[in-house]
Design a protein around this motif. Sequence first.
Motif, PDB file in Angstrom:
ATOM      1  N   HIS A  40      -5.004 -62.983 -52.362  1.00 31.54           N
ATOM      2  CA  HIS A  40      -5.345 -63.198 -50.953  1.00 31.54           C
ATOM      3  C   HIS A  40      -4.229 -63.967 -50.242  1.00 31.54           C
ATOM      4  CE1 HIS A  40      -7.502 -64.464 -47.373  1.00 31.54           C
ATOM      5  NE2 HIS A  40      -7.251 -65.709 -47.705  1.00 31.54           N
ATOM      6  N   GLU A  41      -3.759 -65.025 -50.863  1.00 36.34           N
ATOM      7  CA  GLU A  41      -2.699 -65.840 -50.269  1.00 36.34           C
ATOM      8  C   GLU A  41      -1.446 -64.997 -50.018  1.00 36.34           C
ATOM      9  OE1 GLU A  41      -1.004 -70.305 -50.889  1.00 36.34           O
ATOM     10  OE2 GLU A  41      -1.266 -69.088 -52.698  1.00 36.34           O
ATOM     11  N   GLN A  42      -1.095 -64.155 -50.981  1.00 33.75           N
ATOM     12  CA  GLN A  42       0.069 -63.270 -50.818  1.00 33.75           C
ATOM     13  C   GLN A  42      -0.159 -62.304 -49.659  1.00 33.75           C
ATOM     14  OE1 GLN A  42       2.301 -65.278 -52.587  1.00 33.75           O
ATOM     15  NE2 GLN A  42       3.299 -63.312 -52.337  1.00 33.75           N
ATOM     16  N   PHE A  43      -1.387 -61.805 -49.542  1.00 35.27           N
ATOM     17  CA  PHE A  43      -1.719 -60.901 -48.445  1.00 35.27           C
ATOM     18  C   PHE A  43      -1.516 -61.588 -47.105  1.00 35.27           C
ATOM     19  CE2 PHE A  43      -4.810 -59.058 -45.468  1.00 35.27           C
ATOM     20  CZ  PHE A  43      -4.410 -57.725 -45.482  1.00 35.27           C
ATOM     21  N   VAL A  44      -2.046 -62.792 -46.960  1.00 32.46           N
ATOM     22  CA  VAL A  44      -1.905 -63.534 -45.706  1.00 32.46           C
ATOM     23  C   VAL A  44      -0.425 -63.788 -45.409  1.00 32.46           C
ATOM     24  CG1 VAL A  44      -2.421 -65.691 -44.493  1.00 32.46           C
ATOM     25  CG2 VAL A  44      -4.197 -64.573 -45.870  1.00 32.46           C
ATOM     26  N   LYS A  45       0.325 -64.195 -46.415  1.00 33.52           N
ATOM     27  CA  LYS A  45       1.754 -64.482 -46.231  1.00 33.52           C
ATOM     28  C   LYS A  45       2.549 -63.241 -45.839  1.00 33.52           C
ATOM     29  CE  LYS A  45       2.287 -68.458 -49.301  1.00 33.52           C
ATOM     30  NZ  LYS A  45       2.881 -68.927 -50.574  1.00 33.52           N
ATOM     31  N   SER A  46       2.053 -62.066 -46.190  1.00 30.00           N
ATOM     32  CA  SER A  46       2.783 -60.824 -45.903  1.00 30.00           C
ATOM     33  C   SER A  46       2.685 -60.400 -44.441  1.00 30.00           C
ATOM     34  CB  SER A  46       2.269 -59.695 -46.806  1.00 30.00           C
ATOM     35  OG  SER A  46       1.008 -59.219 -46.360  1.00 30.00           O
ATOM     36  N   SER A  47       1.919 -61.125 -43.646  1.00 36.29           N
ATOM     37  CA  SER A  47       1.716 -60.784 -42.224  1.00 36.29           C
ATOM     38  C   SER A  47       1.384 -59.297 -42.071  1.00 36.29           C
ATOM     39  CB  SER A  47       2.956 -61.137 -41.401  1.00 36.29           C
ATOM     40  OG  SER A  47       3.231 -62.504 -41.479  1.00 36.29           O
ATOM     41  N   PRO A  48       0.223 -58.884 -42.607  1.00 35.48           N
ATOM     42  CA  PRO A  48      -0.102 -57.459 -42.686  1.00 35.48           C
ATOM     43  C   PRO A  48      -0.459 -56.783 -41.366  1.00 35.48           C
ATOM     44  CG  PRO A  48      -1.963 -58.775 -43.395  1.00 35.48           C
ATOM     45  CD  PRO A  48      -0.831 -59.732 -43.166  1.00 35.48           C
ATOM     46  N   TYR A  49      -0.773 -57.574 -40.350  1.00 34.64           N
ATOM     47  CA  TYR A  49      -1.218 -57.005 -39.081  1.00 34.64           C
ATOM     48  C   TYR A  49      -0.289 -57.440 -37.951  1.00 34.64           C
ATOM     49  CZ  TYR A  49      -5.452 -56.862 -41.935  1.00 34.64           C
ATOM     50  OH  TYR A  49      -6.347 -56.670 -42.952  1.00 34.64           O
ATOM     51  N   PRO A  50      -0.059 -56.553 -36.983  1.00 29.76           N
ATOM     52  CA  PRO A  50       0.749 -56.962 -35.824  1.00 29.76           C
ATOM     53  C   PRO A  50       0.086 -58.080 -35.013  1.00 29.76           C
ATOM     54  CG  PRO A  50       0.355 -54.566 -35.795  1.00 29.76           C
ATOM     55  CD  PRO A  50      -0.431 -55.145 -36.935  1.00 29.76           C
ATOM     56  N   TYR A  51      -1.250 -58.087 -35.005  1.00 32.04           N
ATOM     57  CA  TYR A  51      -2.019 -59.124 -34.303  1.00 32.04           C
ATOM     58  C   TYR A  51      -3.146 -59.568 -35.229  1.00 32.04           C
ATOM     59  CZ  TYR A  51       0.312 -57.030 -30.303  1.00 32.04           C
ATOM     60  OH  TYR A  51       1.250 -56.541 -29.436  1.00 32.04           O
ATOM     61  N   TRP A  52      -3.229 -60.881 -35.460  1.00 23.77           N
ATOM     62  CA  TRP A  52      -4.280 -61.428 -36.332  1.00 23.77           C
ATOM     63  C   TRP A  52      -4.584 -62.828 -35.852  1.00 23.77           C
ATOM     64  CZ3 TRP A  52      -3.623 -62.121 -42.363  1.00 23.77           C
ATOM     65  CH2 TRP A  52      -4.880 -62.289 -42.943  1.00 23.77           C
ATOM     66  N   ASP A  53      -5.798 -63.037 -35.393  1.00 21.21           N
ATOM     67  CA  ASP A  53      -6.183 -64.323 -34.812  1.00 21.21           C
ATOM     68  C   ASP A  53      -7.397 -64.922 -35.508  1.00 21.21           C
ATOM     69  OD1 ASP A  53      -4.187 -64.142 -32.915  1.00 21.21           O
ATOM     70  OD2 ASP A  53      -5.527 -63.641 -31.256  1.00 21.21           O
ATOM     71  N   ILE A  54      -7.439 -66.230 -35.474  1.00 19.56           N
ATOM     72  CA  ILE A  54      -8.626 -66.991 -35.862  1.00 19.56           C
ATOM     73  C   ILE A  54      -9.477 -67.151 -34.609  1.00 19.56           C
ATOM     74  CG2 ILE A  54      -9.470 -69.260 -36.624  1.00 19.56           C
ATOM     75  CD1 ILE A  54      -8.160 -67.664 -38.872  1.00 19.56           C
ATOM     76  N   ILE A  55     -10.785 -66.989 -34.761  1.00 18.73           N
ATOM     77  CA  ILE A  55     -11.721 -67.181 -33.655  1.00 18.73           C
ATOM     78  C   ILE A  55     -12.253 -68.606 -33.740  1.00 18.73           C
ATOM     79  CG2 ILE A  55     -13.895 -66.425 -32.623  1.00 18.73           C
ATOM     80  CD1 ILE A  55     -13.340 -63.676 -34.081  1.00 18.73           C
ATOM     81  N   LEU A  56     -12.108 -69.326 -32.639  1.00 25.03           N
ATOM     82  CA  LEU A  56     -12.559 -70.718 -32.569  1.00 25.03           C
ATOM     83  C   LEU A  56     -13.732 -70.835 -31.599  1.00 25.03           C
ATOM     84  CD1 LEU A  56      -9.011 -72.261 -32.081  1.00 25.03           C
ATOM     85  CD2 LEU A  56     -10.329 -72.319 -34.192  1.00 25.03           C
ATOM     86  N   LEU A  57     -14.751 -71.543 -32.012  1.00 28.49           N
ATOM     87  CA  LEU A  57     -15.875 -71.898 -31.148  1.00 28.49           C
ATOM     88  C   LEU A  57     -15.857 -73.409 -31.012  1.00 28.49           C
ATOM     89  CD1 LEU A  57     -18.566 -71.427 -29.640  1.00 28.49           C
ATOM     90  CD2 LEU A  57     -19.707 -71.523 -31.861  1.00 28.49           C
ATOM     91  N   ASN A  58     -15.603 -73.882 -29.790  1.00 27.77           N
ATOM     92  CA  ASN A  58     -15.495 -75.331 -29.564  1.00 27.77           C
ATOM     93  C   ASN A  58     -14.544 -75.977 -30.568  1.00 27.77           C
ATOM     94  OD1 ASN A  58     -17.407 -75.003 -27.499  1.00 27.77           O
ATOM     95  ND2 ASN A  58     -19.075 -75.250 -28.957  1.00 27.77           N
ATOM     96  N   ASN A  59     -13.396 -75.328 -30.789  1.00 28.35           N
ATOM     97  CA  ASN A  59     -12.322 -75.778 -31.692  1.00 28.35           C
ATOM     98  C   ASN A  59     -12.667 -75.710 -33.172  1.00 28.35           C
ATOM     99  OD1 ASN A  59     -10.286 -76.275 -29.738  1.00 28.35           O
ATOM    100  ND2 ASN A  59     -11.338 -78.170 -29.176  1.00 28.35           N
ATOM    101  N   GLU A  60     -13.766 -75.080 -33.531  1.00 25.86           N
ATOM    102  CA  GLU A  60     -14.132 -74.890 -34.944  1.00 25.86           C
ATOM    103  C   GLU A  60     -13.879 -73.437 -35.325  1.00 25.86           C
ATOM    104  OE1 GLU A  60     -18.021 -75.018 -37.902  1.00 25.86           O
ATOM    105  OE2 GLU A  60     -18.227 -75.729 -35.835  1.00 25.86           O
ATOM    106  N   ARG A  61     -13.208 -73.222 -36.460  1.00 27.57           N
ATOM    107  CA  ARG A  61     -12.943 -71.864 -36.928  1.00 27.57           C
ATOM    108  C   ARG A  61     -14.249 -71.203 -37.359  1.00 27.57           C
ATOM    109  NH1 ARG A  61      -7.898 -73.233 -40.878  1.00 27.57           N
ATOM    110  NH2 ARG A  61      -9.427 -74.744 -41.546  1.00 27.57           N
ATOM    111  N   ILE A  62     -14.544 -70.045 -36.755  1.00 27.00           N
ATOM    112  CA  ILE A  62     -15.787 -69.350 -37.094  1.00 27.00           C
ATOM    113  C   ILE A  62     -15.555 -67.900 -37.532  1.00 27.00           C
ATOM    114  CG2 ILE A  62     -17.172 -70.797 -35.562  1.00 27.00           C
ATOM    115  CD1 ILE A  62     -17.367 -68.186 -33.745  1.00 27.00           C
ATOM    116  N   GLY A  63     -14.344 -67.393 -37.389  1.00 27.23           N
ATOM    117  CA  GLY A  63     -14.104 -66.007 -37.762  1.00 27.23           C
ATOM    118  C   GLY A  63     -12.660 -65.617 -37.566  1.00 27.23           C
ATOM    119  N   ASN A  64     -12.405 -64.312 -37.767  1.00 32.64           N
ATOM    120  CA  ASN A  64     -11.071 -63.779 -37.535  1.00 32.64           C
ATOM    121  C   ASN A  64     -11.171 -62.377 -36.966  1.00 32.64           C
ATOM    122  OD1 ASN A  64      -9.668 -61.945 -40.150  1.00 32.64           O
ATOM    123  ND2 ASN A  64     -11.760 -62.673 -40.311  1.00 32.64           N
TER     124      ASN A  64
END
Length: 135
Positions: A40-64
């Motif tokens: 998983h870590e290698q996948f994230v480091k590989s930047s697999p998507y042109p756009y990939w964001d974390i979704i924040l609700l009131n500054n808390e990470r709740i999704g992607n």
Amino acid sequence: MQIELKSVTIEDVDFLYDLLKEREGIVNISHKQLPSFSEHEQFVKSSPYPYWDIILLNNERIGNIYLTDRDELGIFISKDFQSQGAGSIALQKFMKKIGKKRFLANINPTNYKSIQFFGKNGFIHIQNTYHKKFD
């Protein structure tokens, strides 16, 4: 409800792995088994998507949410925050941010929550795709 998006960084790897563990393998298209943390870590480091964001609700990470190079969207909200409207808001913000005219969502036909989610957000069903492995 204050929904914000921020680009995925390596600091999000643990959070993203926890999200991945929440997903039901039976409804996934990309994988049936949970990858190891190292994979998983290698996948994230590989930047697999042109756009990939974390979704924040009131500054808390709740999704992607992400967009593939074939304009396919993927979104996952932590189970504690599903069905509260955050996903729809994040989806609209993400699509506006990207600025494309057309987006696709490939959904496992047994993933009824995703089918309902994308339908509710204006996506229409256009095809069923089948595959066969030939040995």
